[in-house]
Design a protein around this motif. Structure first.
Motif, PDB file in Angstrom:
ATOM      1  N   ALA A   1      26.949  33.196  39.263  1.00  0.00           N
ATOM      2  CA  ALA A   1      27.920  32.165  38.888  1.00  0.00           C
ATOM      3  C   ALA A   1      27.233  30.892  38.426  1.00  0.00           C
ATOM      4  CB  ALA A   1      28.826  31.853  40.081  1.00  0.00           C
ATOM      5  N   ASN A   2      27.784  30.296  37.387  1.00  0.00           N
ATOM      6  CA  ASN A   2      27.359  29.005  36.836  1.00  0.00           C
ATOM      7  C   ASN A   2      25.998  29.056  36.146  1.00  0.00           C
ATOM      8  OD1 ASN A   2      28.286  26.434  36.247  1.00  0.00           O
ATOM      9  ND2 ASN A   2      27.306  25.500  38.016  1.00  0.00           N
ATOM     10  N   MET A   3      25.515  30.235  35.809  1.00  0.00           N
ATOM     11  CA  MET A   3      24.325  30.360  34.968  1.00  0.00           C
ATOM     12  C   MET A   3      24.773  30.414  33.511  1.00  0.00           C
ATOM     13  SD  MET A   3      21.439  30.395  36.639  1.00  0.00           S
ATOM     14  CE  MET A   3      20.246  31.251  35.586  1.00  0.00           C
ATOM     15  N   PRO A   4      24.243  29.544  32.641  1.00  0.00           N
ATOM     16  CA  PRO A   4      24.664  29.551  31.235  1.00  0.00           C
ATOM     17  C   PRO A   4      24.361  30.885  30.569  1.00  0.00           C
ATOM     18  CG  PRO A   4      23.355  27.596  31.749  1.00  0.00           C
ATOM     19  CD  PRO A   4      23.219  28.526  32.915  1.00  0.00           C
ATOM     20  N   LEU A   5      25.281  31.335  29.721  1.00  0.00           N
ATOM     21  CA  LEU A   5      25.078  32.583  28.992  1.00  0.00           C
ATOM     22  C   LEU A   5      25.384  32.345  27.514  1.00  0.00           C
ATOM     23  CD1 LEU A   5      26.047  36.100  30.177  1.00  0.00           C
ATOM     24  CD2 LEU A   5      26.436  35.455  27.808  1.00  0.00           C
ATOM     25  N   GLY A   6      24.444  32.727  26.677  1.00  0.00           N
ATOM     26  CA  GLY A   6      24.609  32.559  25.239  1.00  0.00           C
ATOM     27  C   GLY A   6      23.352  33.029  24.533  1.00  0.00           C
ATOM     28  N   GLY A   7      23.359  32.948  23.203  1.00  0.00           N
ATOM     29  CA  GLY A   7      22.313  33.606  22.439  1.00  0.00           C
ATOM     30  C   GLY A   7      21.381  32.710  21.666  1.00  0.00           C
ATOM     31  N   TYR A   8      20.224  33.271  21.356  1.00  0.00           N
ATOM     32  CA  TYR A   8      19.313  32.752  20.347  1.00  0.00           C
ATOM     33  C   TYR A   8      19.648  33.464  19.022  1.00  0.00           C
ATOM     34  CZ  TYR A   8      15.880  30.803  23.744  1.00  0.00           C
ATOM     35  OH  TYR A   8      15.231  30.085  24.717  1.00  0.00           O
ATOM     36  N   LYS A   9      19.114  32.940  17.948  1.00  0.00           N
ATOM     37  CA  LYS A   9      19.169  33.584  16.635  1.00  0.00           C
ATOM     38  C   LYS A   9      20.599  34.013  16.291  1.00  0.00           C
ATOM     39  CE  LYS A   9      15.529  36.275  17.787  1.00  0.00           C
ATOM     40  NZ  LYS A   9      14.352  37.174  17.671  1.00  0.00           N
ATOM     41  N   GLN A  10      20.774  35.216  15.767  1.00  0.00           N
ATOM     42  CA  GLN A  10      22.103  35.631  15.321  1.00  0.00           C
ATOM     43  C   GLN A  10      22.980  36.177  16.455  1.00  0.00           C
ATOM     44  OE1 GLN A  10      22.450  37.754  11.578  1.00  0.00           O
ATOM     45  NE2 GLN A  10      20.524  36.891  10.836  1.00  0.00           N
ATOM     46  N   SER A  11      22.557  35.951  17.685  1.00  0.00           N
ATOM     47  CA  SER A  11      23.440  36.238  18.812  1.00  0.00           C
ATOM     48  C   SER A  11      24.388  35.086  19.081  1.00  0.00           C
ATOM     49  CB  SER A  11      22.622  36.549  20.074  1.00  0.00           C
ATOM     50  OG  SER A  11      22.063  37.846  19.995  1.00  0.00           O
ATOM     51  N   GLY A  12      24.294  34.027  18.269  1.00  0.00           N
ATOM     52  CA  GLY A  12      25.275  32.963  18.347  1.00  0.00           C
ATOM     53  C   GLY A  12      24.718  31.654  18.852  1.00  0.00           C
ATOM     54  N   PHE A  13      25.615  30.720  19.139  1.00  0.00           N
ATOM     55  CA  PHE A  13      25.211  29.422  19.668  1.00  0.00           C
ATOM     56  C   PHE A  13      26.294  28.873  20.578  1.00  0.00           C
ATOM     57  CE2 PHE A  13      26.513  29.042  15.181  1.00  0.00           C
ATOM     58  CZ  PHE A  13      27.686  28.308  15.299  1.00  0.00           C
ATOM     59  N   GLY A  14      25.877  27.990  21.480  1.00  0.00           N
ATOM     60  CA  GLY A  14      26.745  27.507  22.545  1.00  0.00           C
ATOM     61  C   GLY A  14      26.530  28.354  23.792  1.00  0.00           C
ATOM     62  N   ARG A  15      26.950  27.819  24.923  1.00  0.00           N
ATOM     63  CA  ARG A  15      26.786  28.519  26.200  1.00  0.00           C
ATOM     64  C   ARG A  15      28.115  28.578  26.930  1.00  0.00           C
ATOM     65  NH1 ARG A  15      23.089  29.716  23.728  1.00  0.00           N
ATOM     66  NH2 ARG A  15      20.871  29.724  24.259  1.00  0.00           N
ATOM     67  N   GLU A  16      28.360  29.696  27.625  1.00  0.00           N
ATOM     68  CA  GLU A  16      29.579  29.890  28.395  1.00  0.00           C
ATOM     69  C   GLU A  16      29.222  30.307  29.810  1.00  0.00           C
ATOM     70  OE1 GLU A  16      33.023  31.166  25.277  1.00  0.00           O
ATOM     71  OE2 GLU A  16      31.572  32.760  25.737  1.00  0.00           O
ATOM     72  N   PHE A  17      30.245  30.549  30.626  1.00  0.00           N
ATOM     73  CA  PHE A  17      30.111  31.030  32.006  1.00  0.00           C
ATOM     74  C   PHE A  17      29.480  30.009  32.956  1.00  0.00           C
ATOM     75  CE2 PHE A  17      30.632  34.902  29.581  1.00  0.00           C
ATOM     76  CZ  PHE A  17      31.470  35.658  30.379  1.00  0.00           C
ATOM     77  N   SER A  18      29.317  28.776  32.516  1.00  0.00           N
ATOM     78  CA  SER A  18      28.787  27.724  33.382  1.00  0.00           C
ATOM     79  C   SER A  18      29.432  26.406  32.999  1.00  0.00           C
ATOM     80  CB  SER A  18      27.267  27.623  33.240  1.00  0.00           C
ATOM     81  OG  SER A  18      26.918  26.977  32.039  1.00  0.00           O
ATOM     82  N   HIS A  19      29.232  25.398  33.831  1.00  0.00           N
ATOM     83  CA  HIS A  19      29.798  24.081  33.542  1.00  0.00           C
ATOM     84  C   HIS A  19      29.238  23.485  32.261  1.00  0.00           C
ATOM     85  CE1 HIS A  19      31.350  23.131  37.880  1.00  0.00           C
ATOM     86  NE2 HIS A  19      31.935  24.172  37.336  1.00  0.00           N
ATOM     87  N   GLU A  20      28.130  24.032  31.774  1.00  0.00           N
ATOM     88  CA  GLU A  20      27.582  23.554  30.506  1.00  0.00           C
ATOM     89  C   GLU A  20      28.589  23.697  29.364  1.00  0.00           C
ATOM     90  OE1 GLU A  20      23.779  24.530  27.569  1.00  0.00           O
ATOM     91  OE2 GLU A  20      23.622  24.914  29.717  1.00  0.00           O
TER      92      GLU A  20
END
Length: 501
Positions: free
Chosen positions: A457-476
């Protein structure tokens, strides 16, 4: 092995047809057309949803816009109370929503019960507290006070995929609501029964227009949703091809986006790894949600010193996987979520052998007679894979893992990072220095050491390169749903003297 499939559609109060949810009401679509939601295990129709169009989207955006002024000024405690109540209701009907998820998606009930629903509930619990955590900032100067306010954006367009619909819905709407935004949600037209039923139950909690749900094909509603001048932000999870169109649409009004796209993650096993534990993780990565997971470690990098032992155990583990009726709690591998996805995976199975890869196990659809009507594919492992092959570079999104052998760490790292994706990765080693070294070198948003899919819980999840941008699953992610306003209060009396005449 496989158990006899059973029909449970009528046991769970599923309606024959669902409307759009707009302005607090369930309404028919403008087009009058509907889309069948199917059970991918049997091919049977579960229900019908509306085939939305631009007029439906316009109505939903108008409702969200009208609701925003009051909702954006609501007290943090009010928003927190709603999110806590959502989590409470989900817990009370945990197995009900898990069953709907399984019926429409084809994933095993054990996953819906013990992964999807706990993670979904966790998102509402996590962001309930965030309603009080939208901190501004003050800066002190000798002659002034600087105040930074954090404010909601407005109407947010949210587009979610079909692989984990409840979790994708939760990770989108929970932070949006906590930060005072209103939403127009577009779920996947192939798998959204659980999400639609969720809003049937939760409708009384939300002021009309705060959340609006429009179903339909992306081609019919996507452009109208993202290009509207009344939409302030778009959040999307899905394919790169669709993301490119969304970025173009969003450019019409220069609105921010958060995009969580595909993956072709490297799952690295070093020579000193705990082989049995690593085999279990590789097995889970292959079959969890039928491989329809963007985080999946679908490129398995095995050190050559342990390759033979690992592959022997890996083959045995996968051939023991119980594939059958997804509603049976004993089932470990269900059906691909749609015929389209089933056909796509099969095309890659054929391509792999054409490219020169060898089948260690699986490599075809299930041959069980009682699974013939469903989209069932055997868990598959290919060996003799080169990282340049298409099966090693393109996201298959099925229960398929490609094995690449390595001996030199530097060369392996080059191969691991030689991909357009950068979403997740894993490394197995008892050498703490090596673990950190590899984790830092991996060009990816998440790295799991000595346990794949170790989601916290609350660990940011998101991608580098063409996996996208921005982070979810955390308060970030709250930074993506708010904007800042700087206010400077002057403390120095009188004129500055610079323009005194």
């Amino acid at each position: 092995m496989a158990t006899q499939l059973r029909s449970a559609e009528n046991e769970y109060g599923i309606k024959s047809e669902y409307g759009h949810y707009i302005g607090g009401e369930w309404i028919a679509g403008d087009s009058g057309k509907t889309i069948d939601l199917l059970n991918p295990s049997t091919g049977k129709v579960l229900t019908k949803i509306q085939a939305g169009n631009a007029k439906d989207i316009e109505r939903a955006i108008a409702a969200a816009k009208a609701a925003f002024p009051k909702w954006s000024q609501s007290l943090p405690g009010e928003r927190q109370e709603i999110l806590i109540e959502v989590a409470r209701r989900l817990k009370a009907r945990h197995s009900h929503y898990a069953t709907l998820e399984t019926l429409n998606n084809g994933k095993p009930m054990r996953e819906s019960m013990y992964f999807d629903m706990p993670q979904t509930i966790g998102q509402f619990e996590l962001f309930a507290g965030a309603a009080y955590g939208l901190h501004g900032q003050t800066l002190d100067y000798p002659d002034a006070i600087g105040i930074v306010h954090r404010e909601p954006l407005g109407v947010c367009a949210q587009i979610i995929p079909w692989n984990v619909p409840m979790l994708m819905m939760a990770c989108k709407i929970a932070p949006a609501l906590a930060s005072g935004n209103t939403v127009v949600l577009k779920p996947a037209e192939t798998v959204c029964l659980s999400v639609i039923e969720f809003f049937v139950e939760m409708a009384d909690l939300l002021p009309p227009g705060v959340i609006n749900v429009v179903t339909g094909y992306g081609a019919d509603v996507g452009e109208a949703l993202v290009t509207s001048p009344d939409v302030a932000k778009v959040a999307f999870t899905g394919s790169i091809a669709t993301a490119r169109r969304i970025i173009q649409y969003a450019s019409a009004n220069i609105i921010p986006q958060t995009l969580e796209l595909g993956g072709k993650s490297a799952h690295i096993v070093c020579g000193d790894a705990d082989i049995d534990a690593a085999v279990e993780s590789a097995t889970m990565s292959t079959v969890l949600n039928k491989g329809e997971v963007c985080l999946a470690g679908s490129r398995l990098f095995l050190h050559q010193s342990i390759q033979d032992e690992f592959l022997a155990k890996f083959k045995t583990a996968l051939e023991g996987i119980r594939q059958g009726d997804p509603l049976d709690m004993a089932t470990q591998l269900g059906a691909q979520a749609s015929k389209m996805q089933f056909d796509k995976v099969q095309s890659y199975l054929r391509l792999a052998t054409e490219e020169g890869a060898e089948v260690l196990t699986g490599g075809s659809r299930s041959d069980a007679a009682d699974l013939a009507d469903g989209n069932f594919i055997k868990p598959t492992v290919f060996t003799n894979v080169n990282n340049s092959m298409r099966i090693a570079q393109e996201e298959i999104f099925g229960p398929v893992t490609s094995v690449i052998t390595w001996s030199d760490e530097d060369d392996m790292m080059k191969q691991a990072n030689n991909t357009t994706y950068g979403l997740a990765g894993g490394v197995w080693t008892k050498d703490i220095a090596r673990a950190h070294r590899i984790a830092r070198k991996l060009e990816t948003g998440t790295v799991w050491i000595n346990r794949y899919y170790n989601l916290k819980a609350n660990m940011p999840l998101g991608g580098y390169k063409q996996s996208g941008f921005g982070r979810e699953f955390s308060h970030e992610v709250l930074n993506h749903y708010t904007q800042t306003k700087s206010v400077v209060v002057n403390l120095q009396e009188g004129r500055t003297g610079m323009f005194d005449q």
